[in-house]
Write an enzyme that holds these catalytic residues in place. Sequence first.
Site, PDB file in Angstrom:
ATOM      1  N   ASP A 150       1.723 -49.890  11.078  1.00 14.48           N
ATOM      2  CA  ASP A 150       0.959 -48.679  10.779  1.00 14.48           C
ATOM      3  C   ASP A 150       1.727 -47.463  11.301  1.00 14.48           C
ATOM      4  O   ASP A 150       2.037 -47.400  12.505  1.00 14.48           O
ATOM      5  CB  ASP A 150      -0.396 -48.828  11.491  1.00 14.48           C
ATOM      6  N   THR A 175       3.472 -34.127  -3.244  1.00 17.91           N
ATOM      7  CA  THR A 175       2.715 -33.986  -4.485  1.00 17.91           C
ATOM      8  C   THR A 175       2.624 -32.531  -4.940  1.00 17.91           C
ATOM      9  O   THR A 175       2.675 -31.614  -4.111  1.00 17.91           O
ATOM     10  CB  THR A 175       1.287 -34.538  -4.259  1.00 17.91           C
ATOM     11  N   ASP A 176       2.407 -32.349  -6.241  1.00 25.04           N
ATOM     12  CA  ASP A 176       2.193 -30.990  -6.767  1.00 25.04           C
ATOM     13  C   ASP A 176       0.824 -30.427  -6.353  1.00 25.04           C
ATOM     14  O   ASP A 176       0.582 -29.230  -6.490  1.00 25.04           O
ATOM     15  CB  ASP A 176       2.341 -30.965  -8.296  1.00 25.04           C
ATOM     16  N   GLU A 177      -0.066 -31.307  -5.847  1.00 28.57           N
ATOM     17  CA  GLU A 177      -1.420 -30.824  -5.533  1.00 28.57           C
ATOM     18  C   GLU A 177      -1.426 -29.819  -4.381  1.00 28.57           C
ATOM     19  O   GLU A 177      -2.400 -29.091  -4.200  1.00 28.57           O
ATOM     20  CB  GLU A 177      -2.353 -32.003  -5.210  1.00 28.57           C
ATOM     21  N   TYR A 202      -7.255 -34.383   0.568  1.00 24.89           N
ATOM     22  CA  TYR A 202      -5.973 -35.061   0.297  1.00 24.89           C
ATOM     23  C   TYR A 202      -4.839 -34.049   0.245  1.00 24.89           C
ATOM     24  O   TYR A 202      -3.826 -34.187   0.952  1.00 24.89           O
ATOM     25  CB  TYR A 202      -6.054 -35.841  -1.029  1.00 24.89           C
ATOM     26  N   LYS A 255      -1.523 -33.484   2.706  1.00 23.07           N
ATOM     27  CA  LYS A 255      -0.133 -33.541   2.217  1.00 23.07           C
ATOM     28  C   LYS A 255       0.581 -32.208   2.490  1.00 23.07           C
ATOM     29  O   LYS A 255       1.755 -32.193   2.866  1.00 23.07           O
ATOM     30  CB  LYS A 255      -0.096 -33.867   0.720  1.00 23.07           C
ATOM     31  N   ARG A 272     -15.916 -34.301 -10.111  1.00 19.41           N
ATOM     32  CA  ARG A 272     -15.362 -34.420  -8.753  1.00 19.41           C
ATOM     33  C   ARG A 272     -15.605 -33.099  -8.023  1.00 19.41           C
ATOM     34  O   ARG A 272     -15.395 -32.026  -8.610  1.00 19.41           O
ATOM     35  CB  ARG A 272     -13.859 -34.701  -8.876  1.00 19.41           C
TER      36      ARG A 272
HETATM   37  P1  NAD Z   1      -0.491 -45.727  -2.982  1.00 17.89           P
HETATM   38  O1  NAD Z   1      -1.838 -45.385  -2.447  1.00 17.89           O
HETATM   39  O2  NAD Z   1      -0.368 -46.576  -4.192  1.00 17.89           O
HETATM   40  O3  NAD Z   1       0.375 -46.450  -1.846  1.00 17.89           O
HETATM   41  C1  NAD Z   1       0.394 -46.005  -0.519  1.00 17.89           C
HETATM   42  C2  NAD Z   1       1.055 -47.086   0.337  1.00 17.89           C
HETATM   43  O4  NAD Z   1       1.085 -46.618   1.687  1.00 17.89           O
HETATM   44  C3  NAD Z   1       0.286 -48.427   0.339  1.00 17.89           C
HETATM   45  O5  NAD Z   1       1.191 -49.495   0.197  1.00 17.89           O
HETATM   46  C4  NAD Z   1      -0.388 -48.453   1.708  1.00 17.89           C
HETATM   47  O6  NAD Z   1      -0.585 -49.760   2.208  1.00 17.89           O
HETATM   48  C5  NAD Z   1       0.611 -47.660   2.536  1.00 17.89           C
HETATM   49  N1  NAD Z   1      -0.023 -47.040   3.718  1.00 17.89           N
HETATM   50  C6  NAD Z   1      -1.162 -46.297   3.735  1.00 17.89           C
HETATM   51  N2  NAD Z   1      -1.452 -45.932   4.995  1.00 17.89           N
HETATM   52  C7  NAD Z   1      -0.461 -46.434   5.794  1.00 17.89           C
HETATM   53  C8  NAD Z   1      -0.182 -46.375   7.181  1.00 17.89           C
HETATM   54  N3  NAD Z   1      -1.019 -45.738   8.024  1.00 17.89           N
HETATM   55  N4  NAD Z   1       0.924 -46.982   7.653  1.00 17.89           N
HETATM   56  C9  NAD Z   1       1.776 -47.642   6.805  1.00 17.89           C
HETATM   57  N5  NAD Z   1       1.542 -47.736   5.465  1.00 17.89           N
HETATM   58  C10 NAD Z   1       0.446 -47.144   4.971  1.00 17.89           C
HETATM   59  O7  NAD Z   1       0.238 -44.321  -3.173  1.00 17.89           O
HETATM   60  P2  NAD Z   1       1.220 -43.833  -4.335  1.00 17.89           P
HETATM   61  O8  NAD Z   1       0.405 -43.369  -5.469  1.00 17.89           O
HETATM   62  O9  NAD Z   1       2.263 -44.840  -4.536  1.00 17.89           O
HETATM   63  O10 NAD Z   1       1.834 -42.536  -3.637  1.00 17.89           O
HETATM   64  C11 NAD Z   1       2.975 -42.666  -2.797  1.00 17.89           C
HETATM   65  C12 NAD Z   1       3.383 -41.290  -2.300  1.00 17.89           C
HETATM   66  O11 NAD Z   1       3.675 -40.443  -3.411  1.00 17.89           O
HETATM   67  C13 NAD Z   1       2.281 -40.578  -1.520  1.00 17.89           C
HETATM   68  O12 NAD Z   1       2.877 -39.870  -0.459  1.00 17.89           O
HETATM   69  C14 NAD Z   1       1.668 -39.619  -2.526  1.00 17.89           C
HETATM   70  O13 NAD Z   1       1.154 -38.487  -1.878  1.00 17.89           O
HETATM   71  C15 NAD Z   1       2.883 -39.266  -3.362  1.00 17.89           C
HETATM   72  N6  NAD Z   1       2.608 -38.900  -4.769  1.00 17.89           N
HETATM   73  C16 NAD Z   1       1.856 -39.705  -5.561  1.00 17.89           C
HETATM   74  C17 NAD Z   1       1.674 -39.367  -6.906  1.00 17.89           C
HETATM   75  C18 NAD Z   1       0.888 -40.225  -7.849  1.00 17.89           C
HETATM   76  O14 NAD Z   1       0.631 -39.814  -8.985  1.00 17.89           O
HETATM   77  N7  NAD Z   1       0.479 -41.422  -7.467  1.00 17.89           N
HETATM   78  C19 NAD Z   1       2.253 -38.189  -7.413  1.00 17.89           C
HETATM   79  C20 NAD Z   1       3.013 -37.383  -6.540  1.00 17.89           C
HETATM   80  C21 NAD Z   1       3.193 -37.766  -5.219  1.00 17.89           C
HETATM   81  O1  DAU Z   2      -0.750 -34.654  -9.085  1.00 17.67           O
HETATM   82  C1  DAU Z   2      -0.282 -35.692  -8.293  1.00 17.67           C
HETATM   83  C2  DAU Z   2      -1.450 -36.510  -7.773  1.00 17.67           C
HETATM   84  O2  DAU Z   2      -1.936 -37.277  -8.870  1.00 17.67           O
HETATM   85  C3  DAU Z   2      -1.074 -37.432  -6.622  1.00 17.67           C
HETATM   86  O3  DAU Z   2      -0.668 -36.639  -5.519  1.00 17.67           O
HETATM   87  C4  DAU Z   2      -2.266 -38.315  -6.207  1.00 17.67           C
HETATM   88  O4  DAU Z   2      -1.872 -39.214  -5.191  1.00 17.67           O
HETATM   89  C5  DAU Z   2      -2.708 -39.089  -7.442  1.00 17.67           C
HETATM   90  O5  DAU Z   2      -3.843 -39.874  -7.124  1.00 17.67           O
HETATM   91  C6  DAU Z   2      -3.031 -38.136  -8.593  1.00 17.67           C
HETATM   92  O6  DAU Z   2      -4.208 -37.346  -8.283  1.00 17.67           O
HETATM   93  P1  DAU Z   2      -5.332 -37.052  -9.383  1.00 17.67           P
HETATM   94  O7  DAU Z   2      -6.593 -36.725  -8.700  1.00 17.67           O
HETATM   95  O8  DAU Z   2      -4.823 -36.100 -10.414  1.00 17.67           O
HETATM   96  O9  DAU Z   2      -5.397 -38.522 -10.088  1.00 17.67           O
HETATM   97  P2  DAU Z   2      -6.634 -39.404 -10.582  1.00 17.67           P
HETATM   98  O10 DAU Z   2      -6.074 -40.538 -11.383  1.00 17.67           O
HETATM   99  O11 DAU Z   2      -7.586 -39.705  -9.498  1.00 17.67           O
HETATM  100  O12 DAU Z   2      -7.365 -38.417 -11.599  1.00 17.67           O
HETATM  101  C7  DAU Z   2      -6.692 -37.877 -12.727  1.00 17.67           C
HETATM  102  C8  DAU Z   2      -7.665 -36.958 -13.427  1.00 17.67           C
HETATM  103  O13 DAU Z   2      -8.710 -37.742 -14.030  1.00 17.67           O
HETATM  104  C9  DAU Z   2      -8.363 -35.978 -12.515  1.00 17.67           C
HETATM  105  O14 DAU Z   2      -8.561 -34.753 -13.208  1.00 17.67           O
HETATM  106  C10 DAU Z   2      -9.711 -36.640 -12.215  1.00 17.67           C
HETATM  107  C11 DAU Z   2     -10.000 -37.395 -13.502  1.00 17.67           C
HETATM  108  N1  DAU Z   2     -10.747 -38.651 -13.358  1.00 17.67           N
HETATM  109  C12 DAU Z   2     -10.320 -39.568 -12.430  1.00 17.67           C
HETATM  110  C13 DAU Z   2     -10.987 -40.764 -12.277  1.00 17.67           C
HETATM  111  C14 DAU Z   2     -10.526 -41.759 -11.236  1.00 17.67           C
HETATM  112  C15 DAU Z   2     -11.825 -38.924 -14.182  1.00 17.67           C
HETATM  113  O15 DAU Z   2     -12.188 -38.102 -15.053  1.00 17.67           O
HETATM  114  N2  DAU Z   2     -12.474 -40.114 -14.038  1.00 17.67           N
HETATM  115  C16 DAU Z   2     -12.109 -41.045 -13.115  1.00 17.67           C
HETATM  116  O16 DAU Z   2     -12.765 -42.124 -13.008  1.00 17.67           O
END
Ligand code: NAD
Ligand code: DAU
Length: 350
Positions: free
Chosen positions: A60, A131-133, A156, A160, A287
């Site tokens: 962790d 992330t872009d968020e 979130y 970040k 949301r």
């Molecule tokens: P994910 O939730 O799929 O995976 C996160 C991983 O981190 C998991 O394997 C989890 O077990 C591990 N983890 C969580 N807490 C931990 C801790 N305390 N110690 C060690 N490991 C831990 O996430 P993802 O979607 O693959 O995102 C990965 C990275 O990319 C994140 O930093 C996220 O902010 C960033 N990101 C994600 C997206 C997206 O669309 N998913 C877009 C832009 C940036």
């Molecule tokens: O922009 C990058 C981000 O994209 C990452 O940093 C985050 O880790 C990743 O989870 C993602 O965030 P979003 O909130 O954009 O992703 P999510 O898939 O949760 O939602 C995408 C869009 O769809 C958002 O506008 C919310 C909407 N949504 C999501 C869910 C889960 C729905 O309408 N219904 C749903 O059930």
Amino acid sequence: MQTILITGGAGFIGSHLTRLFVTKYPDYKIVNLDALTYAGNLMNLKDIEDSSNYTFEKGDITVAEFVNSLFLKYAFTGVLHCAAESHVDRSITDPLAFVRTNVIGTVNLLQAAKNSWKDQMEGKIFYHISTDEVYGSLGEEGFFTEETAYDPRSPYSASKASSDHFVRAYHHTYKLPVKLSNCSNNYGPFHFPEKLIPLCIHNILNKKPLPIYGKGENVRDWLFVVDHVRAIDTIFHNGKFGETYNIGGHNEWTNIALVKELCKQMDEKLGREPGESAALITYVKDRAGHDLRYAIDATKLKDELGWLPSLQFEEGLSKTIDWYLSNQDWLNNVTSGSYQNYYDHQYNKR
Ligand code: NAD
Ligand code: DAU
């Protein structure tokens, strides 16, 4: 010889990143550190788990002593920091979990890298994946550039943003050799089915309602996950220290248009009547604080480092659906929770 720590390598993006580095760089030693939270799944790495240049460490990042001990054990030359709590909806119900992992966990890693590299920063890299968020929400026009002011609006994105600030502060104050990237929404294989695309694929397969928040008019900029990790590879090796690169697909979809495209493609692939899956669309409560639109300007990455996305969205979505259809065991293991037994099965037998 590089020894690279990848954090969160059992997650969605982290597993693609780990696979790319393990297979593309056989001379690098890759250590994947993951706590295996609900989002971490070692089955995502089954094809490379026996590679000689790959090691898994369960742990962790919020535990400083453990993180320090790993730096002592392996003498890392690079860090690719992917571990995070990543789901916006979970951050709304449990913000502190996001502070712990995303903020405190990141600072623990920065501190361990600073201590471990204090006599020799040259040749080291701390790469922070973000992330872009963090930039907040756009109106109908404009794009996020690397100069856009931070304006995080969910727990979130606030966590970040905080982690990004700490990474830049360690560069400024201690000269830690950092690089950062901020990416738009990823999609592709191994995406946990709490996020929009895999959740809808799972529900279409099972003829369950497709929950659309609010009116479905929110816009996201979708990028195939393999293109994201290609960009990280490019920046890790060729990007400038202390700099940030935006990564995005120039691929904006409203949620409702995206889900309708998904329904259309899945009806075709499953031999269902046109419109059958779209009939499952159900509008639900929005949301809290739902950001309207994200869109990335990735010009810097294209002009400086020559990166461009390789896939058109419809093609990437089709590949993604095909992967889920061919890997329904993975989906069933994740939705039933049985994937969480895999660690014991795989590692405790050794
Ligand atoms: P994910 O939730 O799929 O995976 C996160 C991983 O981190 C998991 O394997 C989890 O077990 C591990 N983890 C969580 N807490 C931990 C801790 N305390 N110690 C060690 N490991 C831990 O996430 P993802 O979607 O693959 O995102 C990965 C990275 O990319 C994140 O930093 C996220 O902010 C960033 N990101 C994600 C997206 C997206 O669309 N998913 C877009 C832009 C940036
Ligand atoms: O922009 C990058 C981000 O994209 C990452 O940093 C985050 O880790 C990743 O989870 C993602 O965030 P979003 O909130 O954009 O992703 P999510 O898939 O949760 O939602 C995408 C869009 O769809 C958002 O506008 C919310 C909407 N949504 C999501 C869910 C889960 C729905 O309408 N219904 C749903 O059930």
